[in-house]
Structures are given as structure tokens and as C-alpha cells.
Design an enzyme around this catalytic site. Structure first.
Site, mmCIF file in Angstrom:
data_model
loop_
_atom_site.group_PDB
_atom_site.id
_atom_site.type_symbol
_atom_site.label_atom_id
_atom_site.label_comp_id
_atom_site.label_asym_id
_atom_site.label_seq_id
_atom_site.Cartn_x
_atom_site.Cartn_y
_atom_site.Cartn_z
ATOM 1 C CB ALA A 128 -0.934 -0.020 1.202
ATOM 2 C CB SER A 136 3.347 10.243 -9.616
ATOM 3 O OG SER A 136 2.403 9.757 -10.523
ATOM 4 C CD GLU A 248 5.555 -2.305 -8.368
ATOM 5 O OE1 GLU A 248 6.185 -1.981 -7.339
ATOM 6 O OE2 GLU A 248 4.391 -1.922 -8.596
ATOM 7 C CD GLN A 285 -0.518 -4.138 -50.271
ATOM 8 O OE1 GLN A 285 -1.131 -3.087 -50.401
ATOM 9 N NE2 GLN A 285 0.457 -4.492 -51.088
HETATM 10 C C1 LIG Z 1 -5.380 -1.556 -11.296
HETATM 11 C C2 LIG Z 1 -4.425 -0.784 -10.426
HETATM 12 C C3 LIG Z 1 -3.668 -1.478 -9.482
HETATM 13 C C4 LIG Z 1 -2.809 -0.767 -8.639
HETATM 14 N N1 LIG Z 1 -2.151 -1.442 -7.653
HETATM 15 C C5 LIG Z 1 -1.475 -0.730 -6.715
HETATM 16 C C6 LIG Z 1 -0.935 -1.385 -5.554
HETATM 17 O O1 LIG Z 1 -1.037 -2.605 -5.394
HETATM 18 N N2 LIG Z 1 -0.307 -0.618 -4.635
HETATM 19 C C7 LIG Z 1 -0.175 0.727 -4.765
HETATM 20 O O2 LIG Z 1 0.390 1.354 -3.884
HETATM 21 N N3 LIG Z 1 -0.673 1.378 -5.841
HETATM 22 C C8 LIG Z 1 -1.325 0.680 -6.813
HETATM 23 N N4 LIG Z 1 -1.864 1.324 -7.889
HETATM 24 C C9 LIG Z 1 -1.700 2.773 -8.007
HETATM 25 C C10 LIG Z 1 -0.729 3.197 -9.107
HETATM 26 O O3 LIG Z 1 0.574 2.806 -8.806
HETATM 27 C C11 LIG Z 1 -0.900 4.724 -9.248
HETATM 28 O O4 LIG Z 1 -2.180 4.950 -9.822
HETATM 29 C C12 LIG Z 1 0.181 5.350 -10.127
HETATM 30 O O5 LIG Z 1 1.424 5.313 -9.477
HETATM 31 C C13 LIG Z 1 -0.146 6.802 -10.485
HETATM 32 O O6 LIG Z 1 -0.465 7.539 -9.332
HETATM 33 P P1 LIG Z 1 -1.793 8.420 -9.300
HETATM 34 O O7 LIG Z 1 -2.924 7.545 -9.720
HETATM 35 O O8 LIG Z 1 -1.885 9.088 -7.997
HETATM 36 O O9 LIG Z 1 -1.588 9.480 -10.444
HETATM 37 P P2 LIG Z 1 -0.939 10.948 -10.277
HETATM 38 O O10 LIG Z 1 0.284 10.885 -9.464
HETATM 39 O O11 LIG Z 1 -2.027 11.891 -9.899
HETATM 40 O O12 LIG Z 1 -0.517 11.234 -11.776
HETATM 41 C C14 LIG Z 1 -1.488 11.362 -12.812
HETATM 42 C C15 LIG Z 1 -0.772 11.522 -14.127
HETATM 43 O O13 LIG Z 1 -0.018 12.735 -14.103
HETATM 44 C C16 LIG Z 1 1.141 12.611 -14.879
HETATM 45 N N5 LIG Z 1 2.318 12.850 -14.046
HETATM 46 C C17 LIG Z 1 2.454 12.695 -12.707
HETATM 47 N N6 LIG Z 1 3.679 13.030 -12.317
HETATM 48 C C18 LIG Z 1 4.358 13.428 -13.399
HETATM 49 C C19 LIG Z 1 5.685 13.891 -13.658
HETATM 50 N N7 LIG Z 1 6.605 14.007 -12.664
HETATM 51 N N8 LIG Z 1 6.021 14.214 -14.919
HETATM 52 C C20 LIG Z 1 5.138 14.094 -15.922
HETATM 53 N N9 LIG Z 1 3.865 13.649 -15.761
HETATM 54 C C21 LIG Z 1 3.488 13.323 -14.522
HETATM 55 C C22 LIG Z 1 1.135 11.164 -15.432
HETATM 56 O O14 LIG Z 1 0.545 11.186 -16.714
HETATM 57 C C23 LIG Z 1 0.234 10.438 -14.468
HETATM 58 O O15 LIG Z 1 -0.385 9.288 -15.040
HETATM 59 C C24 LIG Z 1 -2.687 0.636 -8.773
HETATM 60 C C25 LIG Z 1 -3.431 1.302 -9.740
HETATM 61 C C26 LIG Z 1 -4.310 0.626 -10.545
HETATM 62 C C27 LIG Z 1 -5.131 1.399 -11.514
#
Ligand SMILES: Cc1cc2nc3c(=O)[nH]c(=O)nc-3n(C[C@H](O)[C@H](O)[C@H](O)COP(=O)(O)OP(=O)(O)OC[C@H]3O[C@@H](n4cnc5c(N)ncnc54)[C@H](O)[C@@H]3O)c2cc1C
Length: 383
Positions: A128, A136, A248, A285
Site C-alpha cells: 500500500a 506518483s 516491479e 494487404q
Molecule cells: C489496477 C491498479 C492497481 C494498482 N495497484 C497498486 C498497488 O497494489 N499498490 C499501490 O500502492 N498502488 C497501486 N496502484 C496505483 C498506481 O501505482 C498509481 O495509480 C500510479 O502510481 C499513479 O499515481 P496516481 O494515480 O496518484 O496518479 P498521479 O500521481 O495523480 O498522476 C497522474 C498523471 O499525471 C502525470 N504525471 C504525474 N507526475 C508526473 C511527472 N513528474 N512528470 C510528468 N507527468 C506526470 C502522469 O501522466 C500520471 O499518469 C494501482 C493502480 C491501478 C489502476
């Protein structure tokens, strides 16, 4: 499913035999339940135990901790066979990741307590990291762990957590020092999900991977013994994360390459059979040109994934290669599956067709494990 009868250089006779047994097991024991798991939005616990019995959860773990003394190549074979069969509901990779966090950073007592149960499938794991407010940018986590004598009280919310309904244990990323700058105040905790103060939220409704129980999790004064701190030293969490994240990403890369191979095989088979205007769709084609491009991409992806597996086996896999593989292979996965789906016409939009499921399942590969933009940032730093 390799194209052109290509044999991966890392695949020796032992791995060929391992692949045969895993392939049979996945098709006979897991695949028949896939539809049920998709409907109930989680896999059955009995399947995890069966995977443990097959030695495919932690094949590359020392046997003294319940593993099979294999290499990451054994794990790659297991991931590939699950992907080739379309058995996507059982997220073994999370147990693999958590097992390696504990092997790399855990105390001896933590290894002995958890690893054998993780390997056997008796303990289903989650990790988690992500929270509603941050994914991110992990330095921004708000979950905190406050020390009281020989206990920590953990409070906070997590979301998008794989295996969230099934998990028996979760590794939680929390701040132990709210004053520390940047990543220094972050620690990881091993939390038994029976601990009072831990609560599962809802299983989330996703556009793909419907058989995986991706969930919310809540911690409210969740009181854990101090020896649940991974490695026993506060403030090491970010370093522990950075050490394991490349693996990972390697896992996601390996699955992406296998999924490309499967998409091509399914599409060639379908377009050969399906007729329009008096000939097979494959004889147009446009189909042949597109699939020729796809085939070249599939082979290039295989070579890339093989380099990742080989470096992982050799112990020389670094962040740059893992991140390059993650963004490049999952980007190709999205493009290729989209191209392939087109040749199925309306059937490609029907969930009963594997290509439709692959299309929906693939989308998240560009987001989880660190969004592909983050991977480009990491690779950019190596230039
Ligand atoms: C099916 C699924 C399973 C998952 N499993 C897990 C799990 O087991 N454990 C866990 O902890 N998390 C899990 N996650 C979460 C996943 O790791 C996060 O969704 C991912 O890291 C993105 O974080 P966020 O959703 O907060 O997006 P945000 O951080 O809000 O980012 C959104 C978007 O902004 C852009 N962005 C962000 N930062 C930057 C940057 N520095 N430069 C350029 N663009 C940027 C990217 O396009 C990004 O996709 C899971 C997600 C899904 C959908």
C-alpha cells in the site's frame, strides 16, 4: 508463443521443463475459474495455495525461506505462462514483490515469519503506497506511524491496492518523522490485516482486470508492534522502495512482452479463419502489412524483455533499464493490442473475446508501477 521459434537465451532445459509444468497447471487449474473470478472481482484462496504448491509464487527465493532456490528466470516463466493463457485475475506478482521487499530489507525474524507463508500462497499480500491524494509523488504520503513505547499507531488512507480484499498482510508506506525533509521520514511496515484499526474499503470498479480485487484500505490508530517496522530502522522506507521498484517494473515489462506475443498469435489465427469479400481477412494487404509491423515489434519486444530477464538473473538490472522496459514495452502493448483488435471487427469489442479483455487489461500497464511519464523522467536522468 515466441515468434519465429525464437528461443530466449536464458531458457535452459530446466526452465523448459518448468514452463511445461506451469503451462499445464495454468490451463487446467486456473483458467477454468477465470470467468468466475472476473464476476466475483477476486480470485479464490484455494488457487493461491495451488500456485504455492507449484512453486511459482517465489521460485527465486532461497529454500530456507520457503522458495525453490531458482532464479528470476523461473519467475519470468510463470508470469509469461499466466499471460499467454489469459489468466489475469490472480495477481501473484504482488506476493513476489512483497516477498522480495522482506528478503532484501527484513530482519531475520521477519523473513522467517513471513516468507514461507508468502511462498506457499497461505499469505496473500498487498503493498500500500498510493493514497487518494498522492501516487506518483510518494514523498507526499500522508499516512503516519507514531511510536508509543513498543508499538506504532498507523493512521491514513490508501487506494488502488491490488489484492486489497484477499490480503492477509500488507506492506504500508507511512511517515514516521513528519518534520524530516523529503524522503527521509518514510518507513515501511508489515501489517497483519487482522490488526484492529485496519479496515478494507470497497473493491474498486475498473475498466480492466475485473478479476483483481483492487481496493481502498483504511488505517485508524492501527496498533502494530514495533517489530513490524521493515528492517527495524526508521526512515529507511524510501531507500527500500527505490531498491525494489526496478524489479516491479521488470515484472510489468515481462508481462507486456508476453501479452504482445499472445495478441499477435490470436490475431493471425482469427484473421486466417475469418472471411470477407471471398477471402481471409489475413489476405488483405492492409492486414498483412499491419501484422508484419506488429510481428517485428513483437520480436523486438521479446529481445528487450530477454535482456531485462538476463540482467535480473545476473544481478545487474538497474533502474534505467527497468524503467526503459516498463515504458517502452507497455506503450507497444497498448498500440499493438489496439491494432490487433481492429481485425476482429465487432467481435473485438466483445468481452468474451480474449483480445477485448487484453485491450482493457493493458491500459493500466502504462499507469501502475509508476506512470510511464515518471519512467521517462528516470531514464532522462541517465542521459
Ligand atoms: C489496477 C491498479 C492497481 C494498482 N495497484 C497498486 C498497488 O497494489 N499498490 C499501490 O500502492 N498502488 C497501486 N496502484 C496505483 C498506481 O501505482 C498509481 O495509480 C500510479 O502510481 C499513479 O499515481 P496516481 O494515480 O496518484 O496518479 P498521479 O500521481 O495523480 O498522476 C497522474 C498523471 O499525471 C502525470 N504525471 C504525474 N507526475 C508526473 C511527472 N513528474 N512528470 C510528468 N507527468 C506526470 C502522469 O501522466 C500520471 O499518469 C494501482 C493502480 C491501478 C489502476
Amino acid at each position: 508463443m515466441r515468434v519465429e521459434n525464437y528461443v530466449s537465451p536464458w531458457e535452459d532445459a530446466d526452465l523448459v521443463a518448468f514452463r511445461d509444468s506451469i503451462r499445464r497447471f495454468v490451463r487446467e487449474q486456473l483458467l477454468p475459474h477465470e470467468d468466475k473470478w472476473r464476476q466475483q472481482h477476486r480470485s479464490d484462496r484455494s488457487a493461491w495455495l495451488a500456485c504455492g504448491e507449484m512453486g511459482m509464487i517465489l521460485p527465486d527465493m532461497p529454500s530456507e525461506y520457503g522458495g525453490a532456490d531458482g532464479t528470476p528466470a523461473h519467475y519470468a516463466v510463470a508470469m509469461e505462462e499466466l499471460t499467454y493463457a489469459g489468466a489475469m485475475s490472480i495477481a501473484l506478482s504482488i506476493n513476489h514483490i512483497v516477498g522480495h521487499y522482506i528478503l532484501a530489507s527484513g530482519t531475520e525474524a521477519q523473513k522467517r515469519q513471513w516468507l514461507p507463508k508468502i511462498a506457499s500462497g497461505e499469505c496473500i499480500c498487498s503493498i500500500a503506497m498510493t493514497e487518494p491524494g498522492t501516487g506518483s509523488d510518494l514523498q507526499g504520503v500522508r499516512t503516519r506511524a507514531v511510536k508509543h513505547g513498543d508499538k506504532y499507531l498507523i493512521s491514513g488512507s490508501k487506494t488502488f491496492i491490488s489484492n486489497g480484499q484477499n490480503s492477509d498482510m500488507v506492506i504500508v508506506i507511512a511517515k514516521t518523522d513528519l518534520e524530516a525533509k523529503g524522503s527521509r521520514g518514510i518507513s515501511l511496515f508489515i501489517v497483519d490485516t487482522n490488526t484492529p484499526g485496519f479496515q478494507r474499503g470497497k473493491c474498486l470498479d475498473k475498466i480492466g482486470l475485473p478479476g483483481q480485487d483492487t481496493s481502498e484500505m483504511f488505517f485508524q490508530d492501527c496498533e502494530v508492534p514495533a517489530d513490524c517496522l521493515l528492517g527495524g530502522v526508521e526512515g529507511q522506507g524510501f531507500v527500500q522502495l527505490m531498491q525494489q521498484l526496478p524489479y516491479e517494473r521488470a515484472e510489468i515489462s515481462i508481462q507486456a512482452a508476453a501479452s504482445l506475443e499472445r495478441a499477435l498469435a490470436l490475431t493471425v489465427e482469427y484473421t486466417r479463419e475469418r472471411k470477407a469479400f471471398g477471402k481471409s481477412i489475413l489476405d488483405f494487404q492492409n492486414t498483412r502489412f499491419t501484422l508484419a509491423e506488429v510481428k517485428a515489434t513483437v520480436l523486438a519486444s521479446r529481445l528487450f524483455a530477454d535482456l531485462i530477464v538476463q540482467r535480473w538473473v545476473d544481478g545487474t538490472l538497474d533502474t534505467t533499464l527497468a524503467s526503459m522496459g516498463k515504458f517502452w514495452l507497455t506503450d507497444r502493448q497498448g498500440e499493438v493490442i489496439d491494432d490487433c483488435l481492429q481485425f476482429f471487427g465487432g467481435f473485438g469489442y466483445m468481452n468474451e473475446y480474449p483480445i477485448a479483455r487484453m485491450f482493457a487489461d493493458a491500459r493500466v500497464a502504462r499507469i501502475y508501477g509508476g506512470a510511464n511519464e515518471i519512467q521517462r523522467e528516470l531514464v532522462g536522468r541517465s542521459l
